[in-house]
Design an enzyme around this catalytic site. Structure first.
Site, PDB file in Angstrom:
ATOM      1  N   HIS A   1      -4.476  12.511   4.333  1.00 31.01           N
ATOM      2  CA  HIS A   1      -5.003  11.348   5.080  1.00 31.01           C
ATOM      3  C   HIS A   1      -4.373  10.094   4.484  1.00 31.01           C
ATOM      4  O   HIS A   1      -4.739   9.661   3.397  1.00 31.01           O
ATOM      5  CB  HIS A   1      -6.536  11.276   4.963  1.00 31.01           C
ATOM      6  CG  HIS A   1      -7.141  10.144   5.726  1.00 31.01           C
ATOM      7  ND1 HIS A   1      -8.232  10.301   6.553  1.00 31.01           N
ATOM      8  CD2 HIS A   1      -6.817   8.833   5.814  1.00 31.01           C
ATOM      9  CE1 HIS A   1      -8.551   9.144   7.087  1.00 31.01           C
ATOM     10  NE2 HIS A   1      -7.705   8.225   6.647  1.00 31.01           N
TER      11      HIS A   1
ATOM     12  N   HIS B   1      -2.512   6.071   5.391  1.00 33.94           N
ATOM     13  CA  HIS B   1      -2.120   4.976   6.286  1.00 33.94           C
ATOM     14  C   HIS B   1      -0.804   4.403   5.792  1.00 33.94           C
ATOM     15  O   HIS B   1      -0.718   3.922   4.659  1.00 33.94           O
ATOM     16  CB  HIS B   1      -3.186   3.866   6.293  1.00 33.94           C
ATOM     17  CG  HIS B   1      -4.496   4.329   6.831  1.00 33.94           C
ATOM     18  ND1 HIS B   1      -4.829   4.235   8.162  1.00 33.94           N
ATOM     19  CD2 HIS B   1      -5.544   4.932   6.224  1.00 33.94           C
ATOM     20  CE1 HIS B   1      -6.042   4.750   8.349  1.00 33.94           C
ATOM     21  NE2 HIS B   1      -6.497   5.181   7.186  1.00 33.94           N
ATOM     22  N   LEU B   2       0.210   4.451   6.652  1.00 37.53           N
ATOM     23  CA  LEU B   2       1.525   3.932   6.262  1.00 37.53           C
ATOM     24  C   LEU B   2       1.873   2.641   6.994  1.00 37.53           C
ATOM     25  O   LEU B   2       2.837   1.968   6.618  1.00 37.53           O
ATOM     26  CB  LEU B   2       2.610   4.980   6.536  1.00 37.53           C
ATOM     27  CG  LEU B   2       2.658   6.173   5.579  1.00 37.53           C
ATOM     28  CD1 LEU B   2       3.687   7.196   6.054  1.00 37.53           C
ATOM     29  CD2 LEU B   2       2.962   5.724   4.151  1.00 37.53           C
ATOM     30  N   ARG B   3       1.109   2.303   8.060  1.00 35.80           N
ATOM     31  CA  ARG B   3       1.405   1.103   8.868  1.00 35.80           C
ATOM     32  C   ARG B   3       2.811   1.183   9.467  1.00 35.80           C
ATOM     33  O   ARG B   3       3.369   2.251   9.641  1.00 35.80           O
ATOM     34  CB  ARG B   3       1.220  -0.195   8.050  1.00 35.80           C
ATOM     35  CG  ARG B   3      -0.013  -0.242   7.158  1.00 35.80           C
ATOM     36  CD  ARG B   3      -1.323  -0.121   7.899  1.00 35.80           C
ATOM     37  NE  ARG B   3      -2.435  -0.406   6.992  1.00 35.80           N
ATOM     38  CZ  ARG B   3      -3.676   0.025   7.186  1.00 35.80           C
ATOM     39  NH1 ARG B   3      -3.980   0.796   8.219  1.00 35.80           N
ATOM     40  NH2 ARG B   3      -4.628  -0.304   6.338  1.00 35.80           N
TER      41      ARG B   3
ATOM     42  N   ASN C   1      -3.687   4.670  13.486  1.00 39.79           N
ATOM     43  CA  ASN C   1      -4.372   3.421  13.890  1.00 39.79           C
ATOM     44  C   ASN C   1      -3.487   2.196  13.711  1.00 39.79           C
ATOM     45  O   ASN C   1      -3.836   1.236  13.042  1.00 39.79           O
ATOM     46  CB  ASN C   1      -5.714   3.260  13.151  1.00 39.79           C
ATOM     47  CG  ASN C   1      -5.575   3.138  11.639  1.00 39.79           C
ATOM     48  OD1 ASN C   1      -4.626   3.660  11.054  1.00 39.79           O
ATOM     49  ND2 ASN C   1      -6.507   2.455  11.004  1.00 39.79           N
TER      50      ASN C   1
ATOM     51  N   LYS D   1      -6.751  12.447  15.841  1.00 37.56           N
ATOM     52  CA  LYS D   1      -7.708  11.668  15.055  1.00 37.56           C
ATOM     53  C   LYS D   1      -8.772  11.072  15.956  1.00 37.56           C
ATOM     54  O   LYS D   1      -8.469  10.390  16.932  1.00 37.56           O
ATOM     55  CB  LYS D   1      -6.967  10.541  14.317  1.00 37.56           C
ATOM     56  CG  LYS D   1      -7.883   9.603  13.537  1.00 37.56           C
ATOM     57  CD  LYS D   1      -8.479  10.273  12.318  1.00 37.56           C
ATOM     58  CE  LYS D   1      -9.549   9.408  11.671  1.00 37.56           C
ATOM     59  NZ  LYS D   1      -9.225   9.028  10.302  1.00 37.56           N
TER      60      LYS D   1
ATOM     61  N   HIS E   1     -13.216  10.518  11.802  1.00 32.53           N
ATOM     62  CA  HIS E   1     -13.829   9.427  11.035  1.00 32.53           C
ATOM     63  C   HIS E   1     -15.322   9.509  11.316  1.00 32.53           C
ATOM     64  O   HIS E   1     -15.775   9.131  12.393  1.00 32.53           O
ATOM     65  CB  HIS E   1     -13.265   8.062  11.455  1.00 32.53           C
ATOM     66  CG  HIS E   1     -13.830   6.944  10.624  1.00 32.53           C
ATOM     67  ND1 HIS E   1     -13.097   6.262   9.686  1.00 32.53           N
ATOM     68  CD2 HIS E   1     -15.085   6.420  10.555  1.00 32.53           C
ATOM     69  CE1 HIS E   1     -13.866   5.370   9.083  1.00 32.53           C
ATOM     70  NE2 HIS E   1     -15.084   5.443   9.599  1.00 32.53           N
TER      71      HIS E   1
ATOM     72  N   HIS F   1     -12.497  11.735   4.568  1.00 33.87           N
ATOM     73  CA  HIS F   1     -13.080  10.856   3.532  1.00 33.87           C
ATOM     74  C   HIS F   1     -14.600  10.947   3.446  1.00 33.87           C
ATOM     75  O   HIS F   1     -15.303   9.982   3.690  1.00 33.87           O
ATOM     76  CB  HIS F   1     -12.631   9.394   3.716  1.00 33.87           C
ATOM     77  CG  HIS F   1     -12.617   8.863   5.121  1.00 33.87           C
ATOM     78  ND1 HIS F   1     -13.684   8.961   5.984  1.00 33.87           N
ATOM     79  CD2 HIS F   1     -11.645   8.232   5.816  1.00 33.87           C
ATOM     80  CE1 HIS F   1     -13.363   8.407   7.128  1.00 33.87           C
ATOM     81  NE2 HIS F   1     -12.134   7.965   7.063  1.00 33.87           N
TER      82      HIS F   1
ATOM     83  N   LEU G   1     -13.890   1.778   4.213  1.00 34.99           N
ATOM     84  CA  LEU G   1     -14.802   2.496   5.106  1.00 34.99           C
ATOM     85  C   LEU G   1     -14.438   3.965   5.138  1.00 34.99           C
ATOM     86  O   LEU G   1     -13.245   4.275   5.224  1.00 34.99           O
ATOM     87  CB  LEU G   1     -14.738   1.904   6.523  1.00 34.99           C
ATOM     88  CG  LEU G   1     -15.382   0.525   6.660  1.00 34.99           C
ATOM     89  CD1 LEU G   1     -15.068  -0.080   8.021  1.00 34.99           C
ATOM     90  CD2 LEU G   1     -16.894   0.597   6.450  1.00 34.99           C
TER      91      LEU G   1
ATOM     92  N   ASP H   1      -6.575   8.417   1.877  1.00 36.33           N
ATOM     93  CA  ASP H   1      -6.950   7.273   2.708  1.00 36.33           C
ATOM     94  C   ASP H   1      -6.381   5.982   2.120  1.00 36.33           C
ATOM     95  O   ASP H   1      -6.961   4.915   2.290  1.00 36.33           O
ATOM     96  CB  ASP H   1      -8.471   7.175   2.884  1.00 36.33           C
ATOM     97  CG  ASP H   1      -8.860   6.309   4.077  1.00 36.33           C
ATOM     98  OD1 ASP H   1      -7.977   5.982   4.897  1.00 36.33           O
ATOM     99  OD2 ASP H   1     -10.046   5.944   4.176  1.00 36.33           O
TER     100      ASP H   1
ATOM    101  N   HIS I   1      -3.535  -3.254   2.881  1.00 35.54           N
ATOM    102  CA  HIS I   1      -3.664  -4.526   3.605  1.00 35.54           C
ATOM    103  C   HIS I   1      -3.093  -5.582   2.668  1.00 35.54           C
ATOM    104  O   HIS I   1      -3.316  -5.512   1.449  1.00 35.54           O
ATOM    105  CB  HIS I   1      -5.138  -4.873   3.874  1.00 35.54           C
ATOM    106  CG  HIS I   1      -5.821  -3.946   4.831  1.00 35.54           C
ATOM    107  ND1 HIS I   1      -5.716  -4.083   6.204  1.00 35.54           N
ATOM    108  CD2 HIS I   1      -6.602  -2.880   4.621  1.00 35.54           C
ATOM    109  CE1 HIS I   1      -6.426  -3.133   6.785  1.00 35.54           C
ATOM    110  NE2 HIS I   1      -6.971  -2.379   5.852  1.00 35.54           N
TER     111      HIS I   1
ATOM    112  N   ALA J   1     -11.104  -3.535   5.452  1.00 33.34           N
ATOM    113  CA  ALA J   1     -11.495  -2.338   4.696  1.00 33.34           C
ATOM    114  C   ALA J   1     -10.260  -1.559   4.293  1.00 33.34           C
ATOM    115  O   ALA J   1      -9.366  -1.349   5.111  1.00 33.34           O
ATOM    116  CB  ALA J   1     -12.398  -1.464   5.554  1.00 33.34           C
TER     117      ALA J   1
HETATM  118  O1  DOR Z   1     -11.066   1.689   4.471  1.00 34.47           O
HETATM  119  C1  DOR Z   1     -10.503   2.051   5.487  1.00 34.47           C
HETATM  120  N1  DOR Z   1      -9.294   1.552   5.864  1.00 34.47           N
HETATM  121  N2  DOR Z   1     -11.088   2.960   6.259  1.00 34.47           N
HETATM  122  C2  DOR Z   1     -10.602   3.312   7.459  1.00 34.47           C
HETATM  123  O2  DOR Z   1     -11.200   4.120   8.106  1.00 34.47           O
HETATM  124  C3  DOR Z   1      -9.388   2.659   7.990  1.00 34.47           C
HETATM  125  C4  DOR Z   1      -8.556   2.139   6.922  1.00 34.47           C
HETATM  126  C5  DOR Z   1      -7.480   1.204   7.408  1.00 34.47           C
HETATM  127  O3  DOR Z   1      -6.795   1.534   8.368  1.00 34.47           O
HETATM  128  O4  DOR Z   1      -7.303   0.147   6.808  1.00 34.47           O
HETATM  129 ZN    ZN Z   2      -8.229   6.274   6.903  1.00 35.47          ZN
END
Ligand code: DOR
Ligand code: ZN
Length: 346
Positions: A14, A16-18, A42, A100, A137, A175, A220, A248, A252, A264
């Site tokens: 899990h 996030h690479l953006r 996302n 997802k 989620h 998570h 989150l 996860d 940011h 988050a």
């Molecule tokens: O903390 C989080 N950040 N929880 C998520 O479910 C999404 C993630 C994000 O994409 O920043």
């Molecule tokens: Zn996530």
């Protein structure tokens, strides 16, 4: 004295690479240690179709450091308009490994998620038929439900009915943050796994709120009470193959976290393996680290574990990790576990 630990190369189930400059900045942090990662969809706009997933995968491969042996495994963002045929085709031709599910409004960029679960029934049934996992989620978005209760309520209100209505659907509860979720996964007869993040093994809700507000510990699902953190540590180190690593790691830029309405996400890609070795050693379970990071996840997804190995060594002096990773869209703060780390990846 140096201690050494050799593990099959870990995977991150899990991540996030953006995209764009953020992707370029954070991808090397994961590619340095991990063989594969389940990449979250996302983005803005979200990665919904097989074609979009394939294009995103190409952008990730193009951003990889030369020669990095890293394979992104793509996911499709489930919407109420998702076409079951597109999903099954994407799975068959390898463009997507999983779908997802974000309940609409649950977290970052989840506005296109699901409100009415009847509208995604056809997709879920098609997935059950082909064995494609659904990554969930697990938080309700009902404003009347306290944010610390949203995961436990989701299990009763959404997840259990959804699993009953779709026999054979393979589900990853992403998570997990509560003892209720751990117990729910343990009670399932089959077809249910769970990822556990690095940061939820380290922080409880006090870390976010005591002595001032700590935005870099806000994520989150939000970290819960200490008893839940202890349940997660027990599950992660139990050797139960239903629990595996999904960091996860969610970058940011600092300006977006250190704000009147901070985003988050904890960014743990850089130091996750040092932290996990520390936790497993504390629990007297270093022998089970490889299962959690490198074996249970591939087994759930029906893949072979990575062939190559990484070596962790424990030194006498702490590892010096950068406090921040510089990216083209600003610095990203690396998760601070709050104690020195002695294990490093050689
Ligand atoms: O903390 C989080 N950040 N929880 C998520 O479910 C999404 C993630 C994000 O994409 O920043
Ligand atoms: Zn996530």
């Amino acid at each position: 004295m140096t201690e050494t630990l050799i593990l099959r190369r870990p995977d991150d189930w899990h991540l996030h690479l953006r995209d764009g400059e953020m992707l370029a900045g954070v991808l090397p942090e994961s590619a340095r240690h991990f063989g594969r990662a389940i990449v979250m969809p996302n983005l803005v706009p979200p990665v919904v179709t097989g074609r979009q997933a394939s294009a995103y995968r190409e952008r990730i491969l193009a951003a990889l450091p030369e020669g990095a042996p890293f394979t992104p495994l793509m996911t499709l963002y489930l919407t109420e308009d998702t076409d079951p045929e597109d999903v099954t085709a994407a799975y068959a031709n390898g463009f997507a490994m999983a779908v997802k599910l974000y309940p609409a409004g649950a977290t970052t960029n989840s506005a296109s998620g699901v409100r009415d679960f009847d509208k995604v029934r056809g997709v879920l049934e098609a997935m059950a038929e082909i064995g494609m996992p659904l990554c969930v989620h697990g938080e309700v978005t009902d404003p009347k439900v306290d944010i610390f209760d949203r995961e436990a309520v989701f299990i009763d209100r959404v997840l259990e009915p959804l699993r009953r209505a779709t026999p054979g659907l393979r589900v990853v509860m992403e998570h997990v943050t509560t003892q209720e979720a751990v117990a729910y996964v343990r009670a399932a007869e089959s077809g249910l796994g769970a990822t556990i993040t690095t940061h939820h093994l380290i922080i409880n809700r006090n870390h976010i709120l005591v002595g001032g507000i700590h935005p870099h510990y806000y994520c989150l699902p939000v970290a819960k009470r200490e008893l839940h953190r202890l349940a997660l540590r027990e599950a992660a180190t139990s050797g139960d193959a239903r629990f595996f690593l999904g960091t996860d790691s969610a970058p940011h830029a600092d300006a977006a976290k250190e704000s009147g309405c901070g985003c988050a996400g904890c960014f743990t890609a850089t130091n996750t393996l040092s932290i996990l070795a520390h936790v497993f050693e504390e629990m007297g379970r270093l022998d089970r680290l490889e299962g959690f990071t490198s074996l249970h996840g591939p087994a759930f997804y029906g893949l072979a574990p990575n062939e190559d190995r990484i070596t962790l060594t424990k030194g006498a002096t702490p590892v010096a990790y950068p406090a921040k990773i510089e990216t083209g869209v600003g610095p990203v703060t690396v998760f601070d576990p709050g104690f020195p780390l002695y294990w490093r990846v050689a």
